[in-house]
Motif scaffolding. Structure first.
Motif, PDB file in Angstrom:
ATOM      1  N   ASN A  12       0.828  -1.205   0.000  1.00 31.29           N
ATOM      2  CA  ASN A  12       0.000   0.000   0.000  1.00 31.29           C
ATOM      3  C   ASN A  12       0.866   1.259   0.000  1.00 31.29           C
ATOM      4  OD1 ASN A  12      -2.949   1.019   0.466  1.00 31.29           O
ATOM      5  ND2 ASN A  12      -1.735   2.130   1.982  1.00 31.29           N
ATOM      6  N   THR A  13       1.951   1.232   0.760  1.00 32.01           N
ATOM      7  CA  THR A  13       2.845   2.384   0.845  1.00 32.01           C
ATOM      8  C   THR A  13       3.558   2.624  -0.476  1.00 32.01           C
ATOM      9  OG1 THR A  13       3.192   1.927   3.204  1.00 32.01           O
ATOM     10  CG2 THR A  13       4.766   3.401   2.126  1.00 32.01           C
ATOM     11  N   ARG A  14       3.979   1.574  -1.134  1.00 32.21           N
ATOM     12  CA  ARG A  14       4.644   1.723  -2.431  1.00 32.21           C
ATOM     13  C   ARG A  14       3.688   2.282  -3.477  1.00 32.21           C
ATOM     14  NH1 ARG A  14       7.370  -3.460  -4.432  1.00 32.21           N
ATOM     15  NH2 ARG A  14       8.175  -1.959  -5.960  1.00 32.21           N
ATOM     16  N   GLN A  15       2.431   1.834  -3.442  1.00 31.41           N
ATOM     17  CA  GLN A  15       1.433   2.411  -4.345  1.00 31.41           C
ATOM     18  C   GLN A  15       1.324   3.909  -4.113  1.00 31.41           C
ATOM     19  OE1 GLN A  15      -1.281  -1.554  -3.723  1.00 31.41           O
ATOM     20  NE2 GLN A  15      -2.378   0.383  -3.910  1.00 31.41           N
ATOM     21  N   PHE A  16       1.254   4.300  -2.856  1.00 27.72           N
ATOM     22  CA  PHE A  16       1.140   5.705  -2.477  1.00 27.72           C
ATOM     23  C   PHE A  16       2.340   6.507  -2.969  1.00 27.72           C
ATOM     24  CE2 PHE A  16       1.813   8.818   1.152  1.00 27.72           C
ATOM     25  CZ  PHE A  16       0.870   9.734   0.696  1.00 27.72           C
ATOM     26  N   LEU A  17       3.546   5.967  -2.800  1.00 30.93           N
ATOM     27  CA  LEU A  17       4.756   6.677  -3.197  1.00 30.93           C
ATOM     28  C   LEU A  17       4.854   6.857  -4.705  1.00 30.93           C
ATOM     29  CD1 LEU A  17       7.368   5.061  -0.768  1.00 30.93           C
ATOM     30  CD2 LEU A  17       6.378   7.349  -0.632  1.00 30.93           C
ATOM     31  N   HIS A  18       4.243   5.942  -5.455  1.00 30.43           N
ATOM     32  CA  HIS A  18       4.251   6.031  -6.917  1.00 30.43           C
ATOM     33  C   HIS A  18       3.080   6.855  -7.449  1.00 30.43           C
ATOM     34  CE1 HIS A  18       7.627   3.423  -8.029  1.00 30.43           C
ATOM     35  NE2 HIS A  18       7.271   2.622  -7.031  1.00 30.43           N
ATOM     36  N   LEU A  30     -16.520  18.437   3.045  1.00 29.43           N
ATOM     37  CA  LEU A  30     -16.600  19.211   1.810  1.00 29.43           C
ATOM     38  C   LEU A  30     -15.215  19.444   1.214  1.00 29.43           C
ATOM     39  CD1 LEU A  30     -19.296  21.876   2.791  1.00 29.43           C
ATOM     40  CD2 LEU A  30     -19.576  19.858   1.335  1.00 29.43           C
ATOM     41  N   SER A  31     -14.211  19.643   2.083  1.00 29.33           N
ATOM     42  CA  SER A  31     -12.846  19.832   1.594  1.00 29.33           C
ATOM     43  C   SER A  31     -12.191  18.468   1.416  1.00 29.33           C
ATOM     44  CB  SER A  31     -12.033  20.679   2.584  1.00 29.33           C
ATOM     45  OG  SER A  31     -12.030  20.073   3.858  1.00 29.33           O
ATOM     46  N   ARG A  32     -11.565  18.248   0.286  1.00 29.73           N
ATOM     47  CA  ARG A  32     -10.981  16.958  -0.046  1.00 29.73           C
ATOM     48  C   ARG A  32      -9.623  16.788   0.613  1.00 29.73           C
ATOM     49  NH1 ARG A  32      -7.754  15.232  -4.251  1.00 29.73           N
ATOM     50  NH2 ARG A  32      -7.728  17.365  -5.046  1.00 29.73           N
ATOM     51  N   THR A  33      -9.355  15.565   1.101  1.00 30.77           N
ATOM     52  CA  THR A  33      -8.036  15.267   1.666  1.00 30.77           C
ATOM     53  C   THR A  33      -6.993  15.344   0.560  1.00 30.77           C
ATOM     54  OG1 THR A  33      -9.028  13.795   3.296  1.00 30.77           O
ATOM     55  CG2 THR A  33      -6.666  13.554   2.891  1.00 30.77           C
ATOM     56  N   PRO A  34      -5.854  16.013   0.783  1.00 30.69           N
ATOM     57  CA  PRO A  34      -4.828  16.112  -0.262  1.00 30.69           C
ATOM     58  C   PRO A  34      -4.384  14.744  -0.754  1.00 30.69           C
ATOM     59  CG  PRO A  34      -4.337  17.575   1.583  1.00 30.69           C
ATOM     60  CD  PRO A  34      -5.482  16.732   2.013  1.00 30.69           C
ATOM     61  N   ASP A  35      -4.043  14.665  -2.033  1.00 28.00           N
ATOM     62  CA  ASP A  35      -3.622  13.394  -2.628  1.00 28.00           C
ATOM     63  C   ASP A  35      -2.292  12.901  -2.076  1.00 28.00           C
ATOM     64  OD1 ASP A  35      -5.886  13.309  -4.227  1.00 28.00           O
ATOM     65  OD2 ASP A  35      -4.921  14.390  -5.877  1.00 28.00           O
ATOM     66  N   ASN A  36      -1.524  13.800  -1.465  1.00 27.62           N
ATOM     67  CA  ASN A  36      -0.204  13.410  -0.961  1.00 27.62           C
ATOM     68  C   ASN A  36      -0.235  13.052   0.524  1.00 27.62           C
ATOM     69  OD1 ASN A  36      -0.641  16.060  -0.074  1.00 27.62           O
ATOM     70  ND2 ASN A  36       1.555  16.503  -0.013  1.00 27.62           N
ATOM     71  N   VAL A  37      -1.424  12.752   1.059  1.00 25.85           N
ATOM     72  CA  VAL A  37      -1.552  12.442   2.485  1.00 25.85           C
ATOM     73  C   VAL A  37      -2.376  11.168   2.679  1.00 25.85           C
ATOM     74  CG1 VAL A  37      -2.421  13.217   4.716  1.00 25.85           C
ATOM     75  CG2 VAL A  37      -1.397  14.876   3.148  1.00 25.85           C
ATOM     76  N   LEU A  38      -1.869  10.273   3.527  1.00 32.18           N
ATOM     77  CA  LEU A  38      -2.613   9.108   3.986  1.00 32.18           C
ATOM     78  C   LEU A  38      -2.558   9.059   5.508  1.00 32.18           C
ATOM     79  CD1 LEU A  38      -1.713   6.061   1.674  1.00 32.18           C
ATOM     80  CD2 LEU A  38      -3.828   7.392   1.708  1.00 32.18           C
ATOM     81  N   LEU A  39      -3.494   8.340   6.104  1.00 38.24           N
ATOM     82  CA  LEU A  39      -3.498   8.155   7.552  1.00 38.24           C
ATOM     83  C   LEU A  39      -3.240   6.690   7.869  1.00 38.24           C
ATOM     84  CD1 LEU A  39      -4.018   9.240  10.430  1.00 38.24           C
ATOM     85  CD2 LEU A  39      -6.410   8.600  10.119  1.00 38.24           C
ATOM     86  N   TYR A  40      -2.208   6.440   8.690  1.00 39.46           N
ATOM     87  CA  TYR A  40      -1.932   5.117   9.214  1.00 39.46           C
ATOM     88  C   TYR A  40      -2.156   5.172  10.723  1.00 39.46           C
ATOM     89  CZ  TYR A  40       0.328   3.445   4.887  1.00 39.46           C
ATOM     90  OH  TYR A  40       0.576   3.045   3.592  1.00 39.46           O
ATOM     91  N   ALA A  41      -2.993   4.294  11.229  1.00 40.57           N
ATOM     92  CA  ALA A  41      -3.310   4.289  12.654  1.00 40.57           C
ATOM     93  C   ALA A  41      -3.120   2.898  13.233  1.00 40.57           C
ATOM     94  CB  ALA A  41      -4.753   4.757  12.882  1.00 40.57           C
ATOM     95  N   THR A  42      -2.709   2.853  14.490  1.00 36.47           N
ATOM     96  CA  THR A  42      -2.627   1.583  15.212  1.00 36.47           C
ATOM     97  C   THR A  42      -3.607   1.637  16.375  1.00 36.47           C
ATOM     98  OG1 THR A  42      -0.892   2.281  16.769  1.00 36.47           O
ATOM     99  CG2 THR A  42      -0.184   1.408  14.633  1.00 36.47           C
ATOM    100  N   SER A  43      -4.176   0.485  16.702  1.00 41.80           N
ATOM    101  CA  SER A  43      -5.158   0.439  17.777  1.00 41.80           C
ATOM    102  C   SER A  43      -5.296  -0.989  18.282  1.00 41.80           C
ATOM    103  CB  SER A  43      -6.517   0.944  17.285  1.00 41.80           C
ATOM    104  OG  SER A  43      -7.487   0.876  18.317  1.00 41.80           O
ATOM    105  N   ASN A  44      -5.675  -1.117  19.542  1.00 41.54           N
ATOM    106  CA  ASN A  44      -6.025  -2.425  20.079  1.00 41.54           C
ATOM    107  C   ASN A  44      -7.475  -2.785  19.779  1.00 41.54           C
ATOM    108  OD1 ASN A  44      -3.456  -2.782  21.205  1.00 41.54           O
ATOM    109  ND2 ASN A  44      -4.038  -1.728  23.088  1.00 41.54           N
TER     110      ASN A  44
END
Length: 291
Positions: free
Chosen positions: A72-78, A165-179
């Motif tokens: 997933n990260t490599r897809q994002f970087l490309h 209404l405002s779109r998340t920038p294409d150069n940003v993803l969120l990675y979260a960890t949780s129990n």
């Protein structure tokens, strides 16, 4: 008068938190990571030095999870379509280490990391504005993300991930960890609202509300407690790696395996964190004998 003063003070704090934030300039060409710090309601990106001792190859026992996150990260970087990622499950299994190892592996390919505490997610619109239009690819990282029943700040995160209404920038993803798989506490009473309608199962409003946040993450990746064989494989890896870095050549013989098992039994859990802790315990003890 005292109640009025307290009421006015709460209003002032809320207004201060809502003010736009001017972040200090960061040279992302030399800086790979930052944290979002909030003081007196004002947030800013603060550069940090990262030097994780864990590489992707060190993450023993979570190979399938690692490959999904790396892909997933490599897809994002490309610049290809990629998903926000929720890594949930047992403690100490390498969720946070995996995120730090990604930065070590891909910072030279444009990956940048911004850590945001759960309490500061209310300022997500300002964080996104600070990262938009940058030539770098940013992963916003939230460690140990979860919300309590009466915490409404998760709604701001929902809007930032999808639906605002405002779109998340294409150069940003969120990675979260949780129990927690769904990030919010789940009660037995929630399931009592579930009903059958024309042969179809319809969850109650409480369940729908709780699932709606985790649904914003396109990748749900579960991490599970190690079985004994996996734990011993991780313990062997860390013992040999740490031992060799200090001039030792440990052989992971049956006696050493038994010692590693007893070490984990004393903590009541088997995972990668305990395997690394055992390596520090054993290598440190052997080095002490040589003094």
């Amino acid at each position: 008068m005292k109640k009025l003063h307290s009421f006015l003070n709460r209003i002032a704090v809320a207004l201060e938190a809502a003010l736009p934030v001017d972040s200090p300039s960061i040279d992302w060409s030399t800086q790979c990571a930052a944290v979002w710090r909030v003081e007196r309601g004002q947030g800013a990106l603060i550069p940090v030095v990262t030097s994780s001792p864990v590489s992707l190859e060190d993450l023993i026992g979570i190979e399938s999870q690692r490959e999904r996150v790396v892909s997933n990260t490599r897809q994002f970087l490309h610049g290809l379509p990629a998903n926000n990622v929720l890594m949930w499950g047992a403690r100490g299994t390498g969720k946070s280490s995996l995120v730090r190892a990604l930065l070590q592996a891909y910072s030279d390919r444009g990956l940048r990391l911004v850590q945001v505490d759960r309490e500061d997610l209310i300022q997500m619109p300002y964080i996104l504005n600070a990262l938009a239009d940058q030539p770098w690819r940013f992963v916003i990282y939230c460690d140990d993300l979860s919300f309590e029943e009466d915490d409404v700040s998760y709604k701001r995160l929902k809007s930032a991930l999808d639906g605002a209404l405002s779109r998340t920038p294409d150069n940003v993803l969120l990675y979260a960890t949780s129990n927690r798989r769904h990030l919010l506490p789940e009660a037995v009473s929630d399931n009592l609202q579930t009903e059958w309608v024309n042969g179809e199962l319809h969850p109650g409003d409480a369940i729908e509300e709780k699932i709606s946040l985790s649904d914003r993450f396109g990748e749900w990746i579960g991490f599970y407690p190690f079985d004994q064989a996996t734990y011993l494989r991780a313990a062997e890896h860390w013992t040999k790696r740490l031992g060799q870095s200090h001039g030792l050549a440990p052989e992971f013989c049956e006696a050493l395996q038994l010692e590693a098992v007893r070490f984990a039994q004393g903590r009541g859990v088997r995972n990668g964190r305990v395997a690394q802790q055992f390596a520090k315990y054993w290598v440190g003890r052997e080095l002490l004998k040589k003094l």
